[in-house]
Motif scaffolding. Structure first.
Motif, PDB file in Angstrom:
ATOM      1  N   TYR A   1       0.827  -1.206   0.000  1.00 50.93           N
ATOM      2  CA  TYR A   1       0.000   0.000   0.000  1.00 50.93           C
ATOM      3  C   TYR A   1       0.863   1.258   0.000  1.00 50.93           C
ATOM      4  O   TYR A   1       0.539   2.243  -0.652  1.00 50.93           O
ATOM      5  N   THR A   2       1.957   1.208   0.738  1.00 46.51           N
ATOM      6  CA  THR A   2       2.871   2.348   0.774  1.00 46.51           C
ATOM      7  C   THR A   2       3.499   2.562  -0.587  1.00 46.51           C
ATOM      8  O   THR A   2       3.593   3.700  -1.067  1.00 46.51           O
ATOM      9  N   GLU A   3       3.925   1.487  -1.226  1.00 46.45           N
ATOM     10  CA  GLU A   3       4.491   1.590  -2.569  1.00 46.45           C
ATOM     11  C   GLU A   3       3.466   2.181  -3.541  1.00 46.45           C
ATOM     12  O   GLU A   3       3.782   3.094  -4.311  1.00 46.45           O
ATOM     13  N   ASP A   4       2.239   1.684  -3.489  1.00 46.36           N
ATOM     14  CA  ASP A   4       1.189   2.202  -4.366  1.00 46.36           C
ATOM     15  C   ASP A   4       0.932   3.686  -4.122  1.00 46.36           C
ATOM     16  O   ASP A   4       0.767   4.459  -5.063  1.00 46.36           O
ATOM     17  N   HIS A   5       0.919   4.082  -2.856  1.00 47.20           N
ATOM     18  CA  HIS A   5       0.654   5.494  -2.540  1.00 47.20           C
ATOM     19  C   HIS A   5       1.819   6.376  -2.997  1.00 47.20           C
ATOM     20  O   HIS A   5       1.602   7.465  -3.519  1.00 47.20           O
ATOM     21  N   GLY A   6       3.050   5.917  -2.802  1.00 46.47           N
ATOM     22  CA  GLY A   6       4.213   6.662  -3.270  1.00 46.47           C
ATOM     23  C   GLY A   6       4.180   6.858  -4.776  1.00 46.47           C
ATOM     24  O   GLY A   6       4.457   7.946  -5.286  1.00 46.47           O
ATOM     25  N   LYS A   7       3.814   5.804  -5.497  1.00 47.85           N
ATOM     26  CA  LYS A   7       3.709   5.898  -6.959  1.00 47.85           C
ATOM     27  C   LYS A   7       2.592   6.853  -7.359  1.00 47.85           C
ATOM     28  O   LYS A   7       2.745   7.647  -8.296  1.00 47.85           O
ATOM     29  N   LYS A   8       1.472   6.771  -6.665  1.00 50.49           N
ATOM     30  CA  LYS A   8       0.336   7.651  -6.959  1.00 50.49           C
ATOM     31  C   LYS A   8       0.722   9.125  -6.813  1.00 50.49           C
ATOM     32  O   LYS A   8       0.295   9.972  -7.597  1.00 50.49           O
ATOM     33  N   LEU A   9       1.562   9.419  -5.823  1.00 49.97           N
ATOM     34  CA  LEU A   9       2.004  10.795  -5.600  1.00 49.97           C
ATOM     35  C   LEU A   9       3.162  11.200  -6.516  1.00 49.97           C
ATOM     36  O   LEU A   9       3.580  12.352  -6.508  1.00 49.97           O
ATOM     37  N   GLY A  10       3.692  10.245  -7.275  1.00 46.28           N
ATOM     38  CA  GLY A  10       4.804  10.535  -8.175  1.00 46.28           C
ATOM     39  C   GLY A  10       6.134  10.667  -7.464  1.00 46.28           C
ATOM     40  O   GLY A  10       7.041  11.352  -7.945  1.00 46.28           O
ATOM     41  N   LEU A  11       6.268   9.999  -6.323  1.00 43.77           N
ATOM     42  CA  LEU A  11       7.495  10.084  -5.538  1.00 43.77           C
ATOM     43  C   LEU A  11       8.507   9.031  -5.967  1.00 43.77           C
ATOM     44  O   LEU A  11       8.179   8.083  -6.675  1.00 43.77           O
ATOM     45  N   ASN A  12       9.720   9.209  -5.524  1.00 44.83           N
ATOM     46  CA  ASN A  12      10.806   8.264  -5.749  1.00 44.83           C
ATOM     47  C   ASN A  12      11.288   7.781  -4.388  1.00 44.83           C
ATOM     48  O   ASN A  12      11.239   8.517  -3.411  1.00 44.83           O
ATOM     49  N   GLY A  13      11.775   6.535  -4.358  1.00 42.71           N
ATOM     50  CA  GLY A  13      12.318   6.011  -3.118  1.00 42.71           C
ATOM     51  C   GLY A  13      11.971   4.567  -2.922  1.00 42.71           C
ATOM     52  O   GLY A  13      11.645   3.841  -3.855  1.00 42.71           O
ATOM     53  N   TRP A  14      12.018   4.134  -1.658  1.00 42.60           N
ATOM     54  CA  TRP A  14      11.784   2.735  -1.334  1.00 42.60           C
ATOM     55  C   TRP A  14      11.210   2.605   0.064  1.00 42.60           C
ATOM     56  O   TRP A  14      11.267   3.528   0.873  1.00 42.60           O
TER      57      TRP A  14
ATOM     58  N   SER B   1       5.405  15.821   1.910  1.00 43.73           N
ATOM     59  CA  SER B   1       4.564  16.150   3.071  1.00 43.73           C
ATOM     60  C   SER B   1       3.266  15.351   3.051  1.00 43.73           C
ATOM     61  O   SER B   1       2.821  14.852   4.091  1.00 43.73           O
ATOM     62  N   GLU B   2       2.652  15.220   1.877  1.00 44.01           N
ATOM     63  CA  GLU B   2       1.435  14.407   1.754  1.00 44.01           C
ATOM     64  C   GLU B   2       1.710  12.963   2.152  1.00 44.01           C
ATOM     65  O   GLU B   2       0.897  12.331   2.838  1.00 44.01           O
ATOM     66  N   MET B   3       2.837  12.446   1.723  1.00 44.48           N
ATOM     67  CA  MET B   3       3.203  11.070   2.046  1.00 44.48           C
ATOM     68  C   MET B   3       3.417  10.909   3.546  1.00 44.48           C
ATOM     69  O   MET B   3       2.993   9.909   4.141  1.00 44.48           O
ATOM     70  N   LYS B   4       4.054  11.884   4.171  1.00 44.02           N
ATOM     71  CA  LYS B   4       4.287  11.821   5.616  1.00 44.02           C
ATOM     72  C   LYS B   4       2.967  11.801   6.384  1.00 44.02           C
ATOM     73  O   LYS B   4       2.828  11.048   7.352  1.00 44.02           O
ATOM     74  N   VAL B   5       2.014  12.592   5.958  1.00 45.05           N
ATOM     75  CA  VAL B   5       0.697  12.592   6.604  1.00 45.05           C
ATOM     76  C   VAL B   5       0.042  11.225   6.431  1.00 45.05           C
ATOM     77  O   VAL B   5      -0.485  10.644   7.387  1.00 45.05           O
ATOM     78  N   TRP B   6       0.095  10.689   5.216  1.00 41.31           N
ATOM     79  CA  TRP B   6      -0.496   9.381   4.953  1.00 41.31           C
ATOM     80  C   TRP B   6       0.165   8.301   5.810  1.00 41.31           C
ATOM     81  O   TRP B   6      -0.517   7.456   6.405  1.00 41.31           O
ATOM     82  N   LEU B   7       1.496   8.328   5.892  1.00 45.24           N
ATOM     83  CA  LEU B   7       2.222   7.335   6.692  1.00 45.24           C
ATOM     84  C   LEU B   7       1.888   7.436   8.176  1.00 45.24           C
ATOM     85  O   LEU B   7       1.819   6.422   8.874  1.00 45.24           O
ATOM     86  N   SER B   8       1.696   8.647   8.677  1.00 47.57           N
ATOM     87  CA  SER B   8       1.477   8.821  10.116  1.00 47.57           C
ATOM     88  C   SER B   8       0.006   8.730  10.524  1.00 47.57           C
ATOM     89  O   SER B   8      -0.285   8.468  11.690  1.00 47.57           O
ATOM     90  N   LYS B   9      -0.921   8.883   9.581  1.00 43.67           N
ATOM     91  CA  LYS B   9      -2.351   8.908   9.938  1.00 43.67           C
ATOM     92  C   LYS B   9      -3.180   7.800   9.294  1.00 43.67           C
ATOM     93  O   LYS B   9      -4.173   7.372   9.860  1.00 43.67           O
ATOM     94  N   VAL B  10      -2.790   7.332   8.097  1.00 41.52           N
ATOM     95  CA  VAL B  10      -3.628   6.387   7.353  1.00 41.52           C
ATOM     96  C   VAL B  10      -2.967   5.021   7.254  1.00 41.52           C
ATOM     97  O   VAL B  10      -3.419   4.067   7.873  1.00 41.52           O
ATOM     98  N   GLY B  11      -1.929   4.895   6.447  1.00 44.17           N
ATOM     99  CA  GLY B  11      -1.231   3.623   6.267  1.00 44.17           C
ATOM    100  C   GLY B  11      -2.088   2.586   5.576  1.00 44.17           C
ATOM    101  O   GLY B  11      -3.152   2.891   5.031  1.00 44.17           O
ATOM    102  N   SER B  12      -1.634   1.361   5.592  1.00 43.39           N
ATOM    103  CA  SER B  12      -2.394   0.284   4.944  1.00 43.39           C
ATOM    104  C   SER B  12      -3.593  -0.098   5.813  1.00 43.39           C
ATOM    105  O   SER B  12      -3.615   0.177   7.017  1.00 43.39           O
ATOM    106  N   PRO B  13      -4.592  -0.740   5.209  1.00 51.11           N
ATOM    107  CA  PRO B  13      -5.796  -1.100   5.965  1.00 51.11           C
ATOM    108  C   PRO B  13      -5.520  -1.969   7.193  1.00 51.11           C
ATOM    109  O   PRO B  13      -6.226  -1.866   8.182  1.00 51.11           O
TER     110      PRO B  13
END
Length: 77
Positions: A4-17, A38-50
């Protein structure tokens, strides 16, 4: 959580692992435009995978870079 994190990173157009650790945590690197990071950090700290339980999120070594170190966003094993 990595899929889910990989999918979200790709959706935001980010690079990394991202990678699951043996301790049940997730580590990784994220690179891209600051507003998308910043969007990714919010997602990681508040949402994450199901199925994840987020107790805390720690972000470190934040800095501006002149050149991306990664192409695409992927899961490491």
């Amino acid at each position: 959580m990595c899929r889910y994190t990989e999918d979200h990173g790709k959706k935001l157009g980010l690079n990394g692992w991202v990678k699951n650790t043996r301790q049940g945590t997730v580590v990784g690197q994220v690179q891209g435009p600051s507003e998308k990071v910043s969007e990714m950090k919010v997602w990681l700290s508040k949402v994450g995978s199901p199925s994840s339980r987020i107790d805390r999120a720690v972000f470190s070594n934040e800095r501006e870079i002149s050149k991306l170190d990664f192409k695409g966003f992927f899961t490491r094993y």
